[in-house]
Design an enzyme around this catalytic site. Structure first.
Site, short mmCIF file in Angstrom:
data_model
loop_
_atom_site.label_atom_id
_atom_site.label_comp_id
_atom_site.label_asym_id
_atom_site.label_seq_id
_atom_site.Cartn_x
_atom_site.Cartn_y
_atom_site.Cartn_z
N HIS A 63 -2.55 6.97 4.40
CA HIS A 63 -1.52 5.96 4.68
C HIS A 63 -0.14 6.28 4.11
O HIS A 63 0.60 5.38 3.69
CB HIS A 63 -1.97 4.57 4.21
CG HIS A 63 -1.48 3.48 5.12
ND1 HIS A 63 -1.80 2.16 4.95
CD2 HIS A 63 -0.68 3.53 6.22
CE1 HIS A 63 -1.24 1.43 5.89
NE2 HIS A 63 -0.56 2.26 6.68
N LYS A 84 -0.39 -10.16 -3.09
CA LYS A 84 0.10 -8.93 -2.47
C LYS A 84 1.43 -9.19 -1.77
O LYS A 84 1.63 -10.25 -1.18
CB LYS A 84 -0.93 -8.43 -1.46
CG LYS A 84 -0.48 -7.24 -0.62
CD LYS A 84 -1.55 -6.88 0.39
CE LYS A 84 -1.09 -5.74 1.29
NZ LYS A 84 -2.14 -5.31 2.24
N CYS A 105 0.78 -1.24 0.00
CA CYS A 105 0.00 0.00 0.00
C CYS A 105 0.81 1.29 0.00
O CYS A 105 0.73 2.09 -0.93
CB CYS A 105 -0.92 -0.05 1.22
SG CYS A 105 -1.71 1.47 1.67
#
Length: 458
Positions: free
Chosen positions: A123, A283, A67
């Protein structure tokens, strides 16, 4: 002569736009490549499927494995190795963030006369307000700084504090996070002055864990065709698609849609029960399943409907593309890695990149792509190697240890045109190609900043 000129204008509208376009960037979280309708998924995404039909599918669009680095790449137009943000996601205890000397795409678009807004997950820095969205170029913000529970909006990391803010101030709102983000985005569109361009960034909460559908009924609608875990993911993704639909409706209602560039993608590959087929891994991996994102771009009259783009592109490209389109300045102290990709989207031009850095961590941990060739160093499958790639279901806890990864071949070479699933390692058969890509990779690594979490350790 007049007829010829009119015909030319009709077929070249991008050259004669009356005003800078609105720019809407929609970002899903942890969305698998095979979990969207336009890739044949069993998950229903009708609004995004229509966007795919109305514009271009970007089938070789790269992001980072996790992310925070992806978001930094977008916001700065620079590979995260440039700022020390390349290694991992920010944790609640992190005392660093995207460096304050980085000029963001929001800064650049604000300077170009745009209203700038973010609705969703940030984030890239939370420990100090200097790192929050309103201090980084955004006029308006709603959402969370880290990861949250979809209903309580409390941080799901340690302590579980409320993490829901409007323009930097805590706010208590009832509702499902993805829905609130979409509703806020639609409200921003509806109140935007007609004569002022808008940059709207919507980094949705979905489909990141903890997987929480908007209701039990939403998940049940996918059963019994799916098991409970995948049905939960499907309902969570459908909520993202429905949110996109509300944003599209607001653009239509306000008459802004015709002059709006919309881009959609995910921040990284999916996790089980998500699926990334036909690509390998999940991921946090530098195999294609971790970094090749389902991506779309649409702009009526400029991007031809039904376009399929197979040129390699990267998240860093959105910064210069958006800013140039807005008539803003790309001159800045810190040089960009991204390139303007509008000629690729609108004219079918080749990728502006000779190579694309997929990430560089150490001399033996990273990946790079050049043309059809990809070099990966000490690749790992991300979540776990013992996951059924077709179903996304875990067979057992099979996470590889660092020692196990180090015992594998240090360098793998794949031809992605012939082998998109990365099943045949050609390193032994193509030593000169390995050498060529390794030299390019090493040049990036030499210029990399030490990861900030290591710099901040006492």
């Amino acid at each position: 002569m007049t007829r010829i000129l009119l015909c030319f204008l009709a077929f070249c509208p991008a050259l004669f736009s009356a005003s800078p376009p609105d720019i809407v960037f929609l970002l899903a979280d942890d969305l698998g490549n095979a979990d969207v309708g336009w890739h044949g998924s069993d998950i229903r995404t009708p609004n995004l499927d229509k966007l795919a039909a109305d514009g271009a599918k970007l089938e070789h669009f790269y992001v980072l494995p996790v992310c925070t680095p992806t978001r930094v790449a977008f916001l700065t137009g620079r590979y995260p190795i440039r700022s020390g943000m390349q290694l991992n996601v920010l944790r609640q205890q992190s005392k660093y963030g995207m460096p304050l000397d980085e000029r963001t795409v929001a800064n650049a678009l604000h300077d170009a006369g745009y209203t700038t807004a973010i609705c969703g997950k940030w984030h890239v820095g939370h420990f100090d307000k200097a790192y929050w969205p309103n201090a980084r170029g955004f006029d308006h913000s709603l959402g969370h700084l880290e990861g949250i529970d979809y209903f309580t909006h409390h941080n799901y990391f340690k302590n579980g504090e409320l993490d829901w803010r409007r323009n930097g101030e805590d706010v208590v709102e009832e509702g499902y996070a993805t829905t609130l983000e979409a509703n806020e985005a639609a409200a921003v569109i509806r109140r935007q002055p007609k004569d002022k361009p808008l940059f709207l960034y919507v980094p949705f909460t979905g489909v990141h864990g903890p997987l929480q559908p908007p209701s039990k009924e939403a998940a049940a609608a996918y059963q019994p065709a799916m098991n409970e875990q995948r049905a939960t993911l499907a309902a969570t993704m459908t909520a993202v698609d429905e949110g996109c639909g509300r944003i599209f409706a607001a653009l239509d209602e306000t008459g802004r849609r015709e002059n709006t560039l919309i881009v959609f993608c995910s921040d990284n590959g999916g996790m089980p029960p998500g699926r990334n087929l036909p690509y390998r891994a999940f991921k946090s991996s530098l195999y294609e399943g971790g970094i090749r994102s389902p991506a779309l771009a649409a702009w009526p009259g400029h991007i031809k409907p039904g376009t399929i783009i197979t040129e390699p592109l990267h998240m860093v490209d959105l910064f210069p593309t958006f800013v140039k389109l807005a008539g803003g300045s790309l001159e800045q102290k810190l040089p960009l890695d991204g390139r303007d990709i509008m000629p690729v989207l609108t004219e079918g031009k080749p990728s502006p990149h000779e190579d694309i850095l997929l990430n560089a961590i150490t001399a033996n941990d990273g990946a790079i792509r050049m043309g059809d060739w990809k070099l990966i160093l000490n690749g790992n499958d991300g979540v776990t190697p013992s996951v059924d790639l077709a179903t996304g279901e875990r067979k057992k806890d099979g996470r590889k240890t660092k020692k196990e990864r180090r015992s594998e071949p240090k360098a793998e070479l794949f031809n992605l045109r012939d082998d998109p699933g990365e099943t045949k390692d050609l390193a032994a058969a193509q030593p000169e190609k390995v050498k060529e890509l390794r030299q390019r990779y090493d040049a990036y690594l030499k210029a990399a900043v030490k990861p900030l979490q290591f710099q901040n350790r006492k």
